[in-house]
Write a protein that holds these residues in place. Structure first.
Motif, mmCIF file in Angstrom:
data_model
loop_
_atom_site.group_PDB
_atom_site.id
_atom_site.type_symbol
_atom_site.label_atom_id
_atom_site.label_comp_id
_atom_site.label_asym_id
_atom_site.label_seq_id
_atom_site.Cartn_x
_atom_site.Cartn_y
_atom_site.Cartn_z
ATOM 1 N N PHE A 67 0.793 -1.386 0.237
ATOM 2 C CA PHE A 67 -0.004 0.078 0.382
ATOM 3 C C PHE A 67 1.057 0.974 0.270
ATOM 4 C CE2 PHE A 67 -2.467 3.242 2.580
ATOM 5 C CZ PHE A 67 -3.417 3.119 1.530
ATOM 6 N N ILE A 68 1.942 1.209 1.000
ATOM 7 C CA ILE A 68 2.728 2.750 1.085
ATOM 8 C C ILE A 68 3.440 2.456 -0.363
ATOM 9 C CG2 ILE A 68 4.497 3.274 2.324
ATOM 10 C CD1 ILE A 68 3.654 1.753 4.825
ATOM 11 N N ARG A 69 3.969 1.829 -0.906
ATOM 12 C CA ARG A 69 4.890 1.280 -2.252
ATOM 13 C C ARG A 69 3.750 2.518 -3.273
ATOM 14 N NH1 ARG A 69 7.139 -3.593 -4.540
ATOM 15 N NH2 ARG A 69 7.643 -1.758 -6.425
ATOM 16 N N ALA A 70 2.524 1.502 -2.946
ATOM 17 C CA ALA A 70 1.509 2.562 -4.463
ATOM 18 C C ALA A 70 1.150 3.780 -3.997
ATOM 19 C CB ALA A 70 0.127 1.237 -4.293
ATOM 20 N N TYR A 71 1.171 4.594 -2.568
ATOM 21 C CA TYR A 71 0.732 5.216 -2.290
ATOM 22 C C TYR A 71 1.937 6.193 -1.990
ATOM 23 C CZ TYR A 71 -1.039 9.181 1.305
ATOM 24 O OH TYR A 71 -1.783 10.329 1.744
ATOM 25 N N LEU A 72 3.333 6.157 -2.842
ATOM 26 C CA LEU A 72 4.481 6.963 -2.745
ATOM 27 C C LEU A 72 4.475 6.935 -4.257
ATOM 28 C CD1 LEU A 72 6.371 7.977 -1.590
ATOM 29 C CD2 LEU A 72 8.214 6.292 -1.742
ATOM 30 N N ALA A 73 4.302 6.065 -4.984
ATOM 31 C CA ALA A 73 3.756 6.506 -6.654
ATOM 32 C C ALA A 73 2.749 7.604 -6.925
ATOM 33 C CB ALA A 73 4.033 5.049 -7.240
ATOM 34 N N GLY A 74 1.447 7.271 -6.165
ATOM 35 C CA GLY A 74 0.884 7.750 -6.921
ATOM 36 C C GLY A 74 1.590 9.686 -6.918
ATOM 37 N N PHE A 75 1.916 9.868 -5.070
ATOM 38 C CA PHE A 75 2.704 11.253 -5.553
ATOM 39 C C PHE A 75 3.449 11.115 -6.366
ATOM 40 C CE2 PHE A 75 0.550 11.084 -1.080
ATOM 41 C CZ PHE A 75 0.150 12.544 -0.826
ATOM 42 N N GLU A 76 3.987 10.469 -6.654
ATOM 43 C CA GLU A 76 5.790 10.874 -7.478
ATOM 44 C C GLU A 76 4.998 11.383 -8.994
ATOM 45 O OE1 GLU A 76 8.413 7.970 -6.920
ATOM 46 O OE2 GLU A 76 9.089 8.347 -5.284
ATOM 47 N N THR A 77 3.688 9.782 -9.300
ATOM 48 C CA THR A 77 3.407 10.654 -10.850
ATOM 49 C C THR A 77 2.576 11.754 -10.447
ATOM 50 O OG1 THR A 77 2.988 8.128 -10.587
ATOM 51 C CG2 THR A 77 1.451 9.455 -12.118
ATOM 52 N N ALA A 78 2.191 11.898 -9.619
ATOM 53 C CA ALA A 78 1.353 13.115 -9.505
ATOM 54 C C ALA A 78 1.834 14.223 -9.522
ATOM 55 C CB ALA A 78 0.326 13.661 -8.286
ATOM 56 N N GLN A 79 3.349 14.896 -8.908
ATOM 57 C CA GLN A 79 4.877 15.617 -9.256
ATOM 58 C C GLN A 79 5.439 15.906 -10.559
ATOM 59 O OE1 GLN A 79 5.104 17.590 -6.824
ATOM 60 N NE2 GLN A 79 3.660 16.562 -5.507
ATOM 61 N N THR A 80 4.920 14.152 -11.758
ATOM 62 C CA THR A 80 5.610 14.724 -12.763
ATOM 63 C C THR A 80 5.042 15.136 -13.533
ATOM 64 O OG1 THR A 80 6.961 12.674 -12.466
ATOM 65 C CG2 THR A 80 6.365 12.841 -14.462
ATOM 66 N N LYS A 81 3.813 14.430 -13.289
ATOM 67 C CA LYS A 81 2.142 15.203 -14.506
ATOM 68 C C LYS A 81 2.016 16.926 -13.832
ATOM 69 C CE LYS A 81 -0.423 11.667 -15.321
ATOM 70 N NZ LYS A 81 -1.699 11.119 -14.968
#
Length: 97
Positions: A67-81
């Motif tokens: 869950f934490i891996r997915a949560y962190l990946a979501g933040f990184e994706t949002a920052q990239t976008k």
């Protein structure tokens, strides 16, 4: 591979370093591991009196790690976008012809 409490705590440390939460009334919120009833959940400590907001439901260590891996990946994706949109808005208006 077995996921231990120590593994989760280290990953939450990484999460706290990677995600910059905004200060609220002079207090900087942070993520913390909540352990009870043979389960774990991710919470955010919101204020000095340790009020918290639940980010995840209670789950096993292995499930919370994923869950934490997915949560962190979501933040990184949002920052990239967000960065791409800012770049695209800036350079889209330039007439390159």
């Amino acid at each position: 591979m077995r996921t231990s409490k120590k593994d989760l705590e280290q990953y939450i440390n990484t999460l706290n370093k990677s995600i910059n939460l905004k200060r609220i009334d002079g207090f900087k919120p942070y993520y913390e591991l909540d352990c009870a009833y043979d389960g774990y959940k991710l919470v955010v400590i919101n204020n000095k009196s340790r009020g918290n907001t639940e980010i995840s439901d209670r789950m096993t260590a292995k499930e919370l790690y994923a869950f934490i891996r997915a949560y962190l990946a979501g933040f990184e994706t949002a920052q990239t976008k967000k960065a791409y949109r800012a770049w695209n808005t800036t350079y889209k208006s330039l007439d390159l012809s």
